[in-house]
Design a protein around this motif. Structure first.
Motif: not given
Length: 888
Positions: A339-367
């Motif tokens: 549930a801690r990821w809900d604020p991030v998940i709501r931004l996925l698919g948008t133009d928010a910096p975090v949404a655009r960053t987490l679109t690669t496996p490397l950044m997803l692994f770091l997160a």
């Protein structure tokens, strides 16, 4: 004449030396009427050499009889490849909690051959097909897919089976190649090609062909497929197993990281790949999109394209896949951590910096590493992912990336419930930053973290001084202390100098191990230790002066002989030879005259001032000519002597060029001394060595130097993957075996040469009155000869091992860097932990790399990235202290 015959010749030579040494010892024993016990002691060194040579000879014959065919070698290699990459996939958590659904699409047409041409190329191959197989894609769009479909795409849909995988940084190219490689190994038929992953970052196409580089990587990572150029004595021209597998197309190359080749060499590299892997040879190549595109369409020069290949490009991860993956890694949909990821998940698919960053496996692994708790760990002690949604702290994707890179290492080293760590996050980050800077600056931007290259962080002068000091102490112990103990046990009182002068032994050994600088330090150390011993035990102050003169003199000439024989023992390509050479070196000329003159003038208490002065002038002139003529070449080699490549077995490779050069240059020492003494004798009437004594001395020295440069370890015939720690342990073991093997051969050579003369003449003049308190010359007896064999064997054998192996210089560098608090003392354990437990490093055969090249660049940067608006404290310099390691 194959490999087996060449290596069996080494066994034959060892047999000759051992039997000859034994015959010399028997002659000594009977000539001197020694008792049975003393005769057994005389034969003991030769028995060891005899056993070693016979064992090596039989092992080579057995190996030749039990050789494997290439098909069977390929099958065994496939087992090793599968085990290696299954283990690495587990360490990289590629399947934890499940494989990311990486997808791809057809790349821009500029990156591929036209589809009609690809089908035509494949149809023209002599395969006996009457029609194209039904699995071939009808158009490039048919190559799109997801996850495990990559195997089907490569094997069935691409007509030529030549595929380029393109993607943005961190998009999962290497992860996809590992999945493809494991699937290819699983579906492989017996005797068919073995897929092997080659990281292209370590290849320099301007200096090495692709075939040679791949053979070298295979031989190093799978220790038995053949040897890379190993030390000074490996110049084999035969096709080893690695080359044979490549020549018979039993290796399917998976070439990873084309973009990591420096930009000026990429076009050359692609052209070399086309030449080495022609049409009909399947292959896979990965690269970043921009770098590959710049190579195909350069601003200047002729465009180069991978022949017969088509390309696919990895797509960004989809928002639903990112959300499901983050929640599943946090324990599942309904957990508090997810549930801690809900604020991030709501931004996925948008133009928010975090949404655009987490679109690669490397950044997803770091997160996931930074924010998700491990089993048994409370999520409340971790930072919250909602911080990534703050537009003030993270206004763009670069800020998010920098934050994740900054937080990754501390997160990887936070306390682990199952794997306690010996190093705090601050210590680990300090060490990793130093290693990243070492790769970036010392090694010119390399990505391969090889333990044997750590010596580049150590000044060559420090290595020469420490190595010379160690050899000097070993020579003193072997020539003086052990010689005296042997004399006392045998009831012989000939003073402390029963063995040869320690400075002579140490100088020769130091020259073999490290050139002129090492030779002088070794000679001085051995001479000072020997002189102090005489002063303290016998009150012979004059021998301290002699020993101090012996050190630089024999260190200088030993350095010349060792450096030149090391250089000439290896054939240098014309391109690597220096273009401008100094014809005469006046500094070396002056040093040689000073060292040579001081040596003979120190003997004035034995020969008188006039004779000593004449000998000093004559010897100084000889040393001056030697130093001036060849000193520049020898000193340049001493200062820039390259590091030895690690070796992993005790089967010998024989270098006849190295042996011949060593024999000639070593014999020159004896001839020089005999000539100088002859001149002195003619002018002053003082006694000189006889011709037979000179011959024995020269032959023994020549054999010692020749054997030291003629033997080297070679990789074992085991097609198993070797990791960095195992490779280091193998090199350490071969170091001790080389020491023993070369030492026994050198000892046998001295027993042979001196034993024959002793048997013929009944005695050997013992030099310049050494060994007696009265200064009168004595005859060399059996114990003197045995002590010479022991001293030269032990010390020269150690020097040969030091010059052929990498373990010693790695040990020096490791202790030096630990003393300056740059790296942990137990560096091997630190690197293993960083790979296996923390995931910060990845392992490719015998080397480590940072998990991603962008992580390496981030750690090597001069400053630490901080949150916007915060202070940017400077990163500690490479000389900042590393705090003491915390116990587990």
């Amino acid at each position: 004449m194959g490999t087996g015959w060449r290596t069996r010749r080494v066994g034959v030579l060892y047999l000759v030396l051992a039997v000859g040494g034994m015959a010399g010892a028997v002659c000594i024993a009977f000539r001197s009427d020694l008792r049975v016990a003393e005769t057994a002691a005389a034969l003991l060194p030769s028995v060891g050499g005899l056993y070693l040579s016979w064992a090596a000879f039989r092992a080579d014959r057995r190996e030749a009889a039990d050789g494997y065919g290439l098909d069977r070698i390929a099958d065994r290699l496939a087992v090793a490849v599968r085990g290696q990459w299954e283990s690495e996939a587990g360490v990289r958590r590629l399947n934890d909690p499940y494989p990311l659904p990486v997808s791809w699409q057809t790349a821009d047409p500029q990156f591929s051959e036209s589809w009609s041409l690809l089908r035509e190329m494949a149809g023209d191959w002599p395969s006996g097909r009457s029609a194209p197989p039904p699995g071939w894609a009808r158009e490039p769009a048919g190559l799109a897919g997801t996850g495990g479909e990559i195997t089907e795409v490569f094997l069935e849909r691409v007509p030529t089976r030549r595929l380029v995988v393109l993607g943005s940084p961190g998009s999962g190219k290497t992860m996809l190649l590992i999945r493809l490689l494991l699937a290819l190994v699983a579906e492989r038929a017996e005797g068919s090609p073995v897929p092997v992953l080659f990281p292209l970052a370590s290849w320099n196409p301007a200096e090495q062909t692709l075939e040679s580089w791949m053979a070298e990587r295979l031989a190093r990572d799978y220790s038995g497929l053949g040897a890379p150029e190993s030390g000074h004595a490996d110049h084999t021209g035969h096709a080893d197993h690695a080359r044979a597998l490549l020549e018979h197309r039993l290796i399917l190359p998976v070439l990873d990281g084309f973009d990591e080749i420096p930009e000026p060499f990429r076009a050359m590299a692609l052209d070399s790949i086309n030449a080495a892997l022609p049409l009909g040879q399947p292959l896979v190549l990965s690269s970043r999109v921009t770098e590959y595109g710049d190579t195909l369409a350069p601003a200047r020069g002729v465009p180069v394209k991978l022949s017969g290949a088509t390309a696919v490009e990895l797509r960004p991860l989809d928002a639903p896949d990112i959300a499901d993956y983050l929640k599943r890694d946090a324990g599942g949909q309904d957990t508090t951590a997810a549930a801690r990821w809900d604020p991030v998940i709501r931004l996925l698919g948008t133009d928010a910096p975090v949404a655009r960053t987490l679109t690669t496996p490397l950044m997803l692994f770091l997160a996931r590493t930074v924010y998700n708790p491990r089993p048994g760990e409370e999520a409340t002690v971790l930072p919250t992912p909602a911080d990534l949604c703050d537009p003030t702290r993270f206004p763009d994707t670069e800020a998010v990336r920098a934050h994740l890179f900054d937080a990754y290492v501390p997160a990887a080293y936070r306390p682990h419930p199952r794997y306690p760590c010996r190093w705090s996050p601050q210590q680990a980050e300090h060490a990793l930053r130093y290693l990243a800077r070492h790769l970036q600056h010392t090694l010119g931007g390399a990505t391969d973290l090889a333990w044997w290259q750590l010596r580049r962080a150590l000044s060559p002068r420090i290595a020469q001084v420490v190595t010379g000091a160690v050899l000097g102490v070993v020579a003193w112990v072997a020539a003086t202390v052990v010689g005296r103990l042997t004399a006392l046990l045998a009831g012989l009182d000939s003073g402390w100098q029963t063995g040869p002068p320690a400075a002579v032994v140490a100088g020769l050994a130091g020259g073999i191990a490290g050139g002129i600088g090492c030779g002088i330090v070794a000679g001085l150390t051995g001479g000072i230790a020997e002189g102090v011993t005489h002063v303290l035990t016998a009150g012979q102050l004059e021998w301290l002066r002699t020993a101090l003169a012996d050190g630089p003199a024999y260190g200088f000439i030993g350095g010349l002989v060792g450096a030149l024989s090391s250089k000439l023992a290896v054939r240098q390509p014309a391109a690597s030879r220096p273009q401008h050479r100094r014809a005469w070196d006046w500094r070396m000329c002056a040093l040689g005259f000073t060292a040579g003159a001081a040596l003979w003038f120190s003997f004035r208490h034995s020969y008188g001032s006039t004779a000593a002065a004449v000998g000093a002038l004559a010897n100084g002139a000889v040393y001056a000519v030697a130093g001036g003529a060849v000193g520049a070449r020898a000193s340049s080699l001493s200062a820039r002597r390259p590091g030895a490549i690690p070796t992993v077995r005790t089967r010998w490779a024989w270098n006849w060029r190295g042996f011949a050069v060593g024999l000639a240059s070593g014999s020159a020492i004896g001839v020089t001394h005999w000539t100088v003494l002859g001149i002195q004798s003619l002018l002053t009437g003082t006694p000189s060595y006889t011709f037979t004594t000179m011959l024995s001395f020269s032959s023994a020295f020549g054999l010692a130097v020749g054997i030291a440069h003629g033997l080297a370890g070679k990789p074992a015939d085991l097609t198993t993957s070797v990791g960095p720690a195992a490779f280091l342990e193998q090199d350490r073991k071969i170091f001790h075996r080389l020491w023993m093997g070369v030492g026994l051969a050198v000892g046998a050579a001295f027993l042979l040469c001196y034993g024959v003369e002793y048997a013929v003449r009944g005695g050997i003049p013992y030099g310049l009155g050494r060994g007696t308190t009265s200064g009168q010359a004595i005859s060399m007896g059996p114990l003197h000869i045995l002590n010479r064999g022991l001293a030269y064997g032990l010390t020269v054998g150690l020097a040969a091992a030091l010059s052929h192996n990498a373990w010693w210089h790695y040990t020096l560098a490791r202790h030096h860097l630990a003393a300056h608090r740059h790296l942990p003392l137990d560096l091997t354990a630190f690197l293993t932990d960083a790979h296996e437990r923390r995931g910060v490093l990845r392992q490719l055969g015998t080397i480590h790399q940072f998990r991603h090249i962008d992580l390496q660049h981030h750690l090597a940067a001069p400053g630490r990235s901080q949150e916007p608006g915060a202070a940017h404290p400077p990163l500690p310099s490479p000389r900042s202290p590393l705090p003491p390691a915390r116990e587990p």
